[in-house]
Design a protein around this motif. Structure first.
Motif, PDB file in Angstrom:
ATOM      1  N   ASP A   1       4.574  -0.323  -6.622  1.00 18.29           N
ATOM      2  CA  ASP A   1       3.391   0.426  -7.044  1.00 18.29           C
ATOM      3  C   ASP A   1       2.159  -0.470  -7.092  1.00 18.29           C
ATOM      4  O   ASP A   1       1.056  -0.016  -6.871  1.00 18.29           O
ATOM      5  N   ASP A   2       2.357  -1.744  -7.369  1.00 16.70           N
ATOM      6  CA  ASP A   2       1.220  -2.647  -7.522  1.00 16.70           C
ATOM      7  C   ASP A   2       0.931  -3.467  -6.269  1.00 16.70           C
ATOM      8  O   ASP A   2      -0.067  -4.164  -6.199  1.00 16.70           O
TER       9      ASP A   2
ATOM     10  N   GLY B   1      -0.245  -3.353  -2.698  1.00 20.25           N
ATOM     11  CA  GLY B   1      -0.915  -2.464  -1.764  1.00 20.25           C
ATOM     12  C   GLY B   1      -0.589  -2.700  -0.303  1.00 20.25           C
ATOM     13  O   GLY B   1      -0.882  -1.866   0.533  1.00 20.25           O
ATOM     14  N   ASP B   2       0.022  -3.839   0.036  1.00 26.19           N
ATOM     15  CA  ASP B   2       0.313  -4.154   1.434  1.00 26.19           C
ATOM     16  C   ASP B   2       1.618  -3.505   1.879  1.00 26.19           C
ATOM     17  O   ASP B   2       2.649  -4.146   1.992  1.00 26.19           O
ATOM     18  N   TYR B   3       1.568  -2.194   2.130  1.00 19.50           N
ATOM     19  CA  TYR B   3       2.784  -1.468   2.482  1.00 19.50           C
ATOM     20  C   TYR B   3       3.340  -1.859   3.847  1.00 19.50           C
ATOM     21  O   TYR B   3       4.492  -1.583   4.144  1.00 19.50           O
TER      22      TYR B   3
ATOM     23  N   CYS C   1      -4.597  -1.847   4.226  1.00 20.81           N
ATOM     24  CA  CYS C   1      -3.805  -0.625   4.186  1.00 20.81           C
ATOM     25  C   CYS C   1      -4.652   0.537   3.673  1.00 20.81           C
ATOM     26  O   CYS C   1      -5.577   0.347   2.887  1.00 20.81           O
ATOM     27  N   LEU C   2      -4.316   1.723   4.116  1.00 22.18           N
ATOM     28  CA  LEU C   2      -5.062   2.913   3.740  1.00 22.18           C
ATOM     29  C   LEU C   2      -4.468   3.545   2.489  1.00 22.18           C
ATOM     30  O   LEU C   2      -3.257   3.728   2.387  1.00 22.18           O
ATOM     31  N   GLU C   3      -5.330   3.868   1.552  1.00 25.80           N
ATOM     32  CA  GLU C   3      -4.881   4.404   0.263  1.00 25.80           C
ATOM     33  C   GLU C   3      -4.076   5.695   0.414  1.00 25.80           C
ATOM     34  O   GLU C   3      -3.057   5.872  -0.261  1.00 25.80           O
ATOM     35  N   GLU C   4      -4.481   6.599   1.318  1.00 25.19           N
ATOM     36  CA  GLU C   4      -3.737   7.861   1.467  1.00 25.19           C
ATOM     37  C   GLU C   4      -2.334   7.625   2.032  1.00 25.19           C
ATOM     38  O   GLU C   4      -1.386   8.308   1.671  1.00 25.19           O
ATOM     39  N   GLU C   5      -2.191   6.622   2.897  1.00 21.82           N
ATOM     40  CA  GLU C   5      -0.862   6.299   3.418  1.00 21.82           C
ATOM     41  C   GLU C   5      -0.015   5.650   2.329  1.00 21.82           C
ATOM     42  O   GLU C   5       1.164   5.962   2.186  1.00 21.82           O
ATOM     43  N   ARG C   6      -0.603   4.747   1.573  1.00 19.30           N
ATOM     44  CA  ARG C   6       0.111   4.086   0.487  1.00 19.30           C
ATOM     45  C   ARG C   6       0.609   5.119  -0.531  1.00 19.30           C
ATOM     46  O   ARG C   6       1.756   5.088  -0.967  1.00 19.30           O
ATOM     47  N   ASN C   7      -0.246   6.064  -0.906  1.00 21.80           N
ATOM     48  CA  ASN C   7       0.142   7.118  -1.847  1.00 21.80           C
ATOM     49  C   ASN C   7       1.265   7.987  -1.281  1.00 21.80           C
ATOM     50  O   ASN C   7       2.189   8.357  -2.005  1.00 21.80           O
TER      51      ASN C   7
END
Length: 111
Positions: A31-32, A34-36, A3-9
């Motif tokens: 929040d913890d 990361g697999d959105y 997953c991409l950090e900017e999408e997760r945020n």
């Protein structure tokens, strides 16, 4: 591909907006975790892992509706570059009755 950090945020900011001022919607959006792509209402492209669909109808907690119409900042969705489907039905969204149409660099207001 993960997953991409900017999408997760961006998704976590969307969650916070759904829960403002004190709701508990979207508990699977951790929040913890990361697999959105496994989170409720989210579908991702199998190759790129980018979000392609957000189906979030009936998500906003009913008790938050007492605060009146809800406004969401559309720019929160900008990091979701491959988003093709966005469903926000029945979340008590505010409606702007002024519609702008682009016509030869002039904007006309319709009511």
């Amino acid at each position: 591909m993960g997953c991409l950090e900017e999408e997760r945020n961006a998704l976590l900011k969307i969650k916070a907006t759904f829960n403002h001022p004190n709701g508990s919607s979207l508990p699977s959006w951790g929040d913890d975790d990361g697999d959105y792509c496994s989170w409720e209402g989210i579908k991702c492209d199998n190759t790129t892992s980018r979000v392609t669909q957000l189906v979030l109808s009936y998500i906003r907690d009913f008790e938050l509706r007492e605060y009146g119409p809800w406004v969401i900042d559309a720019s929160l969705f900008l990091p979701l570059e491959e988003l093709q489907v966005l469903d926000l039905r029945n979340n008590c969204l505010s409606v702007n009755y002024k519609i702008h149409f682009h016509d030869d660099d002039k904007y006309k207001e319709q009511k």
